[in-house]
Design a protein around this motif. Structure first.
Motif, short mmCIF file in Angstrom:
data_model
loop_
_atom_site.label_atom_id
_atom_site.label_comp_id
_atom_site.label_asym_id
_atom_site.label_seq_id
_atom_site.Cartn_x
_atom_site.Cartn_y
_atom_site.Cartn_z
N ARG A 1 0.31 -0.95 29.88
CA ARG A 1 -0.02 -2.26 30.46
C ARG A 1 0.73 -3.38 29.76
NH1 ARG A 1 -5.58 -3.52 30.08
NH2 ARG A 1 -5.20 -5.08 31.69
N LEU B 1 4.39 -3.26 30.84
CA LEU B 1 4.58 -3.74 32.22
C LEU B 1 4.42 -5.25 32.28
CD1 LEU B 1 2.74 -1.03 34.38
CD2 LEU B 1 5.20 -1.31 34.03
N PRO C 1 6.59 0.96 36.51
CA PRO C 1 5.61 2.03 36.68
C PRO C 1 6.29 3.38 36.92
CG PRO C 1 4.92 0.09 37.89
CD PRO C 1 6.29 -0.21 37.36
N TYR D 1 7.29 5.53 33.79
CA TYR D 1 6.23 6.25 33.08
C TYR D 1 5.83 7.52 33.82
CZ TYR D 1 5.69 2.18 30.06
OH TYR D 1 5.91 1.19 29.17
N THR E 1 5.47 6.70 43.33
CA THR E 1 4.66 5.86 42.44
C THR E 1 4.30 4.56 43.13
OG1 THR E 1 5.83 6.77 40.58
CG2 THR E 1 4.63 4.73 40.20
N ALA F 1 3.24 -3.52 39.93
CA ALA F 1 3.10 -3.41 38.48
C ALA F 1 1.88 -4.15 37.94
CB ALA F 1 4.37 -3.93 37.79
N ALA G 1 -1.31 0.66 37.13
CA ALA G 1 0.10 0.82 37.48
C ALA G 1 0.82 1.55 36.36
CB ALA G 1 0.74 -0.55 37.71
N GLY G 2 1.65 2.52 36.73
CA GLY G 2 2.43 3.23 35.72
C GLY G 2 1.64 4.24 34.91
#
Lengths: 441, 441
Positions: free
Chosen positions: A14, A17, A24, A27, A55, A59, A64-65
């Motif tokens: 987090r 990002l 995202p 990762y 994905t 973001a 996300a990610g």
């Protein structure tokens, strides 16, 4: 064999990002590659797609990610869900389980399905312990615990009916959390025993679990089970922690006891109030109760399959179904009727009689058993599963065989968030991160 | 033999007290004398004190001057509670049941304990039907129904595990009400089957039941059972009432069907929307489910007594316990697990699919059976007990043998008050009061 990778935590993802330092997709792709690479030795996954999954691109989404590994008793619409059962090869659910849908809606990406023991009972899968491949990772959420411990994913979903989250978390040296019964809806999760089944979370850090819990907690009309304790009459804060003269599950190894003692002493030095307590006598009966409830309910869930195609079911599962079928209704009804009042008495004992914020107890006898056949003793987790109270594993140190030893913190019903806040404070005092750094050096 | 007395309703008592025309003690003393006088023929009471009980004197209390008869499975601290069991002769509870305490706190006075079938199961007591002593009053709340029907008391407490309130109310020509499961706490009430036990109310008028319900509804931590349906998503009002092509309990007598038809036609003339509906198929399975749940739970409650002193237990009760002991756990667990989802599906069917305010159904096959040995078929009540939804009996007319025929209204969970409001409207259209006046003439 040892850890393969060191996936960032959810907190780190987090932050990166937010700073614009990563995407995202990166990762997710890293985790997917690490998962593929790990398969030759770790065997944490029973299914990985041929290419990295698409994905979610926003973001700013809460997850996300965040690549997630999902235990293969939890339905996914885009991947098979086979329960590690020969009878369900090729099973493809029509829709995501409720909790998977919640994770995806928050921006997480499922990268693969993780090995479970057959039907989340005892018959083991091929996953090994990431710290030493000669040892079990524990079960039934074997692959989820191993995938997080090996640094492949920062988050994995598991389930616990006896000790299937707390124990593998301890054996693998990670954080495992089982919330209050009913906190995370089980729609789309294979039942083993509906009176005991919980969805649980694995992560490397307590803060990640606490963050995700807020995103996935929720009831669903299709899974109407609520907690045994309706009233919330508890607020944590003063860090009053009970330690046990006698563990609920029986005798534990000296190294496990020593690690708990060292941790308790450290917590006391840092201001916690450590109180030696004796569990209410009836708590010692709960592991046997939990096994009986489970046998009966598993016989209902899986009895027809065992009858139709016994050759596709392991002896362990057949034995459980047989046991459940032999039990008289009065035995089951007595236990089932006792479950709620016992949970209420435990709640009163913990919060009013002893005014404890948590119990600090053993999650298992000690280090994981050698070999893959036996995933370990769930009796140290079963009481808290039966009573439906939240529990969390925090890794402490390596034992004499070089495998992890964990601590289990048990809190008051409906106060999982409070328990995790306490666990985060405890986590900072175990010395585990130093031990891992030293181990890697 | 016929009615002995004509006790004022609760509404009449309140009006008289408000006008200063009477004292609370007078009503209690009248009821007590009527009860004593009735014993030679009606046998509604198993215990009456030697002298009229002391009366709460505050004439402004909500139930000041209201004499109450209490079924002898409900504990009273000042009177024996013996369950009509030879094994419990002389049993004297230490405290009032929760519901008794609530009634007393509201100013009501318990004048005596009423005859129950043994342990609220089938073995009958000596109570006869007030309209004709050759017929059963129904059971298991035999004495409470008879005492209200005979005009001795305006209010009596009963219990229902299958059909023990609704059916005797129908047989005796009075109002009987079973609220939503969990509405009235059962602490201090002898369990027959905790998954099904309800506390219920008897009165001559629906308005009295609605008034008392507000005073006694409430949960107690010692009886943590709540309704199977958590959400209240229903409001009555338009009087849309379903009538059945096929009753849940099976075939009914032509006179019972004719009385229901006449009532439905009258309600339609007066503006109700009468809709012919088919019950969901699974509702027809509920009487058998209710019996199996009950057998198992009764075997737990009374099994030890049967083992220790079988000679003190009736063959009916011994048979029930035997049956419960023979059932496998899987049968019980399957039913128990199905109970809540079935209740939720019924709720959705009633309130959303059919958008009904109530069902108008038979409370029994028809008039009460002749003789005292058999208290009648509970299959017409058991579905609503199993599903935990509120039900109320409203008397309609006399049948071919001169015994009462009742109508049962079944409503949505958590909406007992709404059901009673509808029942009061229905009550005004049955012609029952005229039939009684004519009968007396």
């Amino acid at each position: 064999m040892t850890l393969f990778n060191q996936a960032p935590t959810i907190g780190e993802i987090r932050a990166a990002l937010a700073a614009g330092d990563a995407t995202p997709a990166q990762y997710v792709s890293d985790a997917y590659e690490a998962a593929r690479h790990s398969q030759a030795t770790l065997h944490a996954f029973c299914y990985l797609p041929d290419t990295p999954p698409d994905t979610f691109v926003d973001a700013t989404a809460p997850l996300a990610g965040v690549p997630v590994a999902v235990k293969d008793v939890i339905d996914t619409a885009d991947m098979p869900t086979e329960f590690n059962s020969a009878a369900y090869k090729g099973r493809r659910p029509e829709r995501d389980a409720w909790v998977v849908a919640r994770l995806r809606a928050a921006g997480a990406t499922v990268i693969g399905k993780t090995v479970t023991t057959e039907f989340a009972w005892r018959h083991p899968g091929p996953t090994v312990n990431p710290w030493n491949g000669a040892f079990t990772p524990g079960g039934s959420s074997s692959g989820s615990a191993a995938a997080v411990a090996a640094g492949i994913v920062p988050l994995a979903l598991g389930t616990q009916t006896q000790g299937s989250v707390i124990r593998p978390a301890a054996y693998c040296g990670i954080v495992g959390f089982k919330p209050t019964y009913g906190t995370i809806a089980r729609t789309g999760v294979l039942p083993l025993a509906w009176s005991l089944d919980h969805v649980g979370l694995f992560a490397r850090r307590v803060a990640d679990v606490a963050y995700v819990l807020k995103l996935v907690a929720g009831v669903d009309v299709a899974d109407p089970h609520a907690s045994h304790v309706a009233a919330v009459a508890h607020s944590a804060g003063k860090r009053r922690i009970g330690v046990l003269s006698k563990q609920a599950g029986g005798a534990i190894e000296p190294a496990q006891q020593a690690a708990l003692d060292v941790l308790a002493a450290q917590l006391a030095r840092d201001g916690a109030e450590i109180v030696a307590v004796d569990l209410p006598e009836e708590v010692f009966a709960t592991p046997a109760y939990a096994l009986q409830l489970m046998a009966v309910e598993a016989a209902i869930t899986h009895g027809e399959l065992v009858e139709r195609t016994p050759e596709l079911v392991s002896p362990a599962m057949r034995g459980l179904v047989d046991e459940g079928r032999k039990l008289p209704a009065t035995t089951y009804a007595r236990i089932k009727a006792a479950q709620m009042p016992m949970a209420q008495r435990f709640h009163a004992w913990l919060t009013q009689t002893m005014t404890l914020d948590a119990l600090l107890v053993a999650p298992a006898t000690g280090e994981p058993p050698r070999g893959l056949d036996y995933t370990g003793d769930a009796s140290f987790c079963a009481p808290w599963t039966f009573l439906g109270v939240p529990a969390v594993t925090v890794p402490m140190r390596f034992g004499p065989s070089g495998l992890p030893l964990g601590a289990q913190l048990v809190g008051a019903a409906q106060n999982g968030a409070g328990l995790l806040a306490l666990a985060e404070w405890v986590e900072a005092r175990t010395g585990w991160e130093d031990a891992v750094t030293q181990r890697r050096a």
